[in-house]
Motif scaffolding. Structure first.
Motif, PDB file in Angstrom:
ATOM      1  N   PRO A   1      50.064  40.642  49.985  1.00  0.00           N
ATOM      2  CA  PRO A   1      48.893  39.765  48.841  1.00  0.00           C
ATOM      3  C   PRO A   1      49.862  40.550  47.770  1.00  0.00           C
ATOM      4  O   PRO A   1      50.272  41.214  47.074  1.00  0.00           O
ATOM      5  CB  PRO A   1      48.034  40.564  48.630  1.00  0.00           C
ATOM      6  CG  PRO A   1      48.077  41.547  49.540  1.00  0.00           C
ATOM      7  CD  PRO A   1      49.752  41.746  50.336  1.00  0.00           C
ATOM      8  N   ALA A   2      50.330  38.802  46.605  1.00  0.00           N
ATOM      9  CA  ALA A   2      51.095  39.026  45.265  1.00  0.00           C
ATOM     10  C   ALA A   2      50.688  40.049  44.457  1.00  0.00           C
ATOM     11  O   ALA A   2      51.856  40.153  43.598  1.00  0.00           O
ATOM     12  CB  ALA A   2      51.133  37.718  45.332  1.00  0.00           C
ATOM     13  N   ASN A   3      49.589  40.091  44.735  1.00  0.00           N
ATOM     14  CA  ASN A   3      49.182  40.794  42.984  1.00  0.00           C
ATOM     15  C   ASN A   3      48.749  42.578  43.041  1.00  0.00           C
ATOM     16  O   ASN A   3      48.193  43.009  42.220  1.00  0.00           O
ATOM     17  CB  ASN A   3      47.765  39.799  42.743  1.00  0.00           C
ATOM     18  CG  ASN A   3      48.416  38.282  42.014  1.00  0.00           C
ATOM     19  OD1 ASN A   3      48.637  38.819  40.890  1.00  0.00           O
ATOM     20  ND2 ASN A   3      48.007  38.220  43.249  1.00  0.00           N
ATOM     21  N   ASN A   4      49.117  43.041  44.433  1.00  0.00           N
ATOM     22  CA  ASN A   4      48.228  43.633  45.059  1.00  0.00           C
ATOM     23  C   ASN A   4      48.728  44.659  44.045  1.00  0.00           C
ATOM     24  O   ASN A   4      47.540  45.923  44.011  1.00  0.00           O
ATOM     25  CB  ASN A   4      48.366  44.563  46.586  1.00  0.00           C
ATOM     26  CG  ASN A   4      47.952  45.155  46.276  1.00  0.00           C
ATOM     27  OD1 ASN A   4      46.796  45.968  46.663  1.00  0.00           O
ATOM     28  ND2 ASN A   4      48.521  47.101  47.220  1.00  0.00           N
ATOM     29  N   THR A   5      50.021  44.926  43.963  1.00  0.00           N
ATOM     30  CA  THR A   5      51.100  46.282  43.344  1.00  0.00           C
ATOM     31  C   THR A   5      49.943  46.299  41.623  1.00  0.00           C
ATOM     32  O   THR A   5      50.378  47.961  40.969  1.00  0.00           O
ATOM     33  CB  THR A   5      52.309  45.901  43.243  1.00  0.00           C
ATOM     34  OG1 THR A   5      52.462  46.095  44.710  1.00  0.00           O
ATOM     35  CG2 THR A   5      53.509  47.174  42.710  1.00  0.00           C
ATOM     36  N   GLN A   6      49.748  44.729  41.072  1.00  0.00           N
ATOM     37  CA  GLN A   6      49.263  45.577  39.626  1.00  0.00           C
ATOM     38  C   GLN A   6      48.334  45.885  39.762  1.00  0.00           C
ATOM     39  O   GLN A   6      47.576  46.146  38.857  1.00  0.00           O
ATOM     40  CB  GLN A   6      49.417  44.090  39.115  1.00  0.00           C
ATOM     41  CG  GLN A   6      51.131  42.966  39.005  1.00  0.00           C
ATOM     42  CD  GLN A   6      50.918  41.819  37.637  1.00  0.00           C
ATOM     43  OE1 GLN A   6      50.075  41.356  37.517  1.00  0.00           O
ATOM     44  NE2 GLN A   6      51.617  40.380  38.530  1.00  0.00           N
ATOM     45  N   ILE A   7      47.075  45.949  40.454  1.00  0.00           N
ATOM     46  CA  ILE A   7      45.596  45.950  40.144  1.00  0.00           C
ATOM     47  C   ILE A   7      45.406  47.164  41.187  1.00  0.00           C
ATOM     48  O   ILE A   7      44.163  47.257  41.033  1.00  0.00           O
ATOM     49  CB  ILE A   7      44.866  44.651  40.835  1.00  0.00           C
ATOM     50  CG1 ILE A   7      45.073  44.540  42.115  1.00  0.00           C
ATOM     51  CG2 ILE A   7      45.151  43.639  39.998  1.00  0.00           C
ATOM     52  CD1 ILE A   7      44.248  43.088  42.562  1.00  0.00           C
ATOM     53  N   LYS A   8      45.992  48.038  41.916  1.00  0.00           N
ATOM     54  CA  LYS A   8      46.141  48.568  43.125  1.00  0.00           C
ATOM     55  C   LYS A   8      45.045  49.681  42.326  1.00  0.00           C
ATOM     56  O   LYS A   8      44.333  50.824  42.835  1.00  0.00           O
ATOM     57  CB  LYS A   8      46.697  49.144  44.187  1.00  0.00           C
ATOM     58  CG  LYS A   8      47.356  49.690  43.653  1.00  0.00           C
ATOM     59  CD  LYS A   8      48.510  49.581  45.134  1.00  0.00           C
ATOM     60  CE  LYS A   8      49.928  49.907  44.417  1.00  0.00           C
ATOM     61  NZ  LYS A   8      50.148  52.215  43.997  1.00  0.00           N
ATOM     62  N   ASP A   9      46.231  50.449  41.095  1.00  0.00           N
ATOM     63  CA  ASP A   9      45.781  51.434  40.629  1.00  0.00           C
ATOM     64  C   ASP A   9      45.021  51.666  39.084  1.00  0.00           C
ATOM     65  O   ASP A   9      44.488  52.603  38.374  1.00  0.00           O
ATOM     66  CB  ASP A   9      46.745  52.098  40.108  1.00  0.00           C
ATOM     67  CG  ASP A   9      47.782  52.452  41.300  1.00  0.00           C
ATOM     68  OD1 ASP A   9      47.164  53.414  42.253  1.00  0.00           O
ATOM     69  OD2 ASP A   9      48.835  52.578  41.614  1.00  0.00           O
ATOM     70  N   ILE A  10      43.755  50.196  39.210  1.00  0.00           N
ATOM     71  CA  ILE A  10      43.484  49.956  37.655  1.00  0.00           C
ATOM     72  C   ILE A  10      41.511  50.775  38.140  1.00  0.00           C
ATOM     73  O   ILE A  10      41.254  50.123  38.694  1.00  0.00           O
ATOM     74  CB  ILE A  10      43.085  48.741  37.583  1.00  0.00           C
ATOM     75  CG1 ILE A  10      44.925  47.980  36.813  1.00  0.00           C
ATOM     76  CG2 ILE A  10      42.366  48.349  36.290  1.00  0.00           C
ATOM     77  CD1 ILE A  10      44.684  46.207  36.598  1.00  0.00           C
ATOM     78  N   LYS A  11      41.147  51.851  37.052  1.00  0.00           N
ATOM     79  CA  LYS A  11      40.490  52.158  37.509  1.00  0.00           C
ATOM     80  C   LYS A  11      39.128  50.872  36.621  1.00  0.00           C
ATOM     81  O   LYS A  11      39.251  51.542  35.213  1.00  0.00           O
ATOM     82  CB  LYS A  11      40.021  53.526  36.782  1.00  0.00           C
ATOM     83  CG  LYS A  11      40.963  54.584  37.499  1.00  0.00           C
ATOM     84  CD  LYS A  11      40.910  54.492  38.116  1.00  0.00           C
ATOM     85  CE  LYS A  11      42.094  55.448  39.621  1.00  0.00           C
ATOM     86  NZ  LYS A  11      41.299  55.578  40.998  1.00  0.00           N
ATOM     87  N   GLN A  12      37.877  50.470  37.136  1.00  0.00           N
ATOM     88  CA  GLN A  12      37.146  50.248  36.466  1.00  0.00           C
ATOM     89  C   GLN A  12      35.531  49.421  37.474  1.00  0.00           C
ATOM     90  O   GLN A  12      35.484  49.096  38.445  1.00  0.00           O
ATOM     91  CB  GLN A  12      37.651  48.082  36.771  1.00  0.00           C
ATOM     92  CG  GLN A  12      36.818  47.118  35.686  1.00  0.00           C
ATOM     93  CD  GLN A  12      36.091  47.606  34.169  1.00  0.00           C
ATOM     94  OE1 GLN A  12      37.420  47.230  33.684  1.00  0.00           O
ATOM     95  NE2 GLN A  12      35.144  47.793  34.017  1.00  0.00           N
TER      96      GLN A  12
END
Length: 202
Positions: A103-114
């Protein structure tokens, strides 16, 4: 009458809409789109929805990322999506099936708390022991998010990445369980004034 036959294509697709409940909704949407790496999927937008096609892992990766980037602005954001894999297929997106499975975006979003609230419905249209698969995956999701019954759907409350990862797992498990045409509908909401803490998780 056109004769519709099942395709052997493994192209997955998602038709979705993102609705920021804000005066600056254009900026919220365009910022989310610019923040996401879409190079591993085929994508087309019209005046109703955006459609993404390619490998299932990348279809989920891109839709997760677009929603999370829109929601992290703090604006009330609603997301409606229909995921599909299998018959009847088409050729759009074929070239992207040669992509890897990273996945190209996993590193950017995996730790975002929402925190989010979501409802989903799963439709295995091509056979398979789908009820056992669905129930097993729903039970597995209880370890990460709150799961409850809703009319014509299952409700999920929790962190967005856990909810979205759980939905991807349910979809994959249904396909692996023997369904040759799988459809899943998802409705999701973030930052709604009406949540009243329902999505707060430790």
């Amino acid at each position: 009458m056109t004769n519709q036959q099942c395709s052997e294509s493994r192209i997955a697709g998602c038709s979705f809409s993102v609705h920021p409940m804000s005066d600056n909704f254009i900026e919220v949407i365009t910022h989310a789109l610019k923040s996401v790496d879409k190079s591993k999927v085929w994508m087309e937008t019209d005046d109703v929805t955006t459609t993404i096609r390619g490998k299932l892992v990348h279809v989920f990766d891109v839709t997760k990322s677009i929603f999370i980037h829109a929601a992290k602005t703090g604006e009330h954001v609603a997301f409606q999506a229909t995921y599909s894999l299998g018959c009847p297929g088409d050729s759009a997106g074929d070239v992207y099936m040669a992509e890897d499975d990273i996945p190209a975006n996993n590193t950017q979003i995996k730790d975002i708390k929402q925190p989010v609230a979501a409802k989903f419905s799963l439709y295995p249209l091509g056979g398979g022991n789908y009820m056992d698969v669905i129930m097993k995956q729903i039970e597995a999701m209880r370890k990460h998010v709150d799961v409850s019954h809703a009319h014509y759907s299952t409700r999920l409350d929790g962190e967005s990445i856990k909810v979205l990862n759980g939905l991807e797992q349910v979809f994959n498990a249904t396909v692996d369980g023997g369904s040759n045409h799988t459809v899943m509908t998802v409705s999701m909401s973030a930052n709604s004034p009406s949540h009243k803490g329902a999505n707060e998780h430790e």
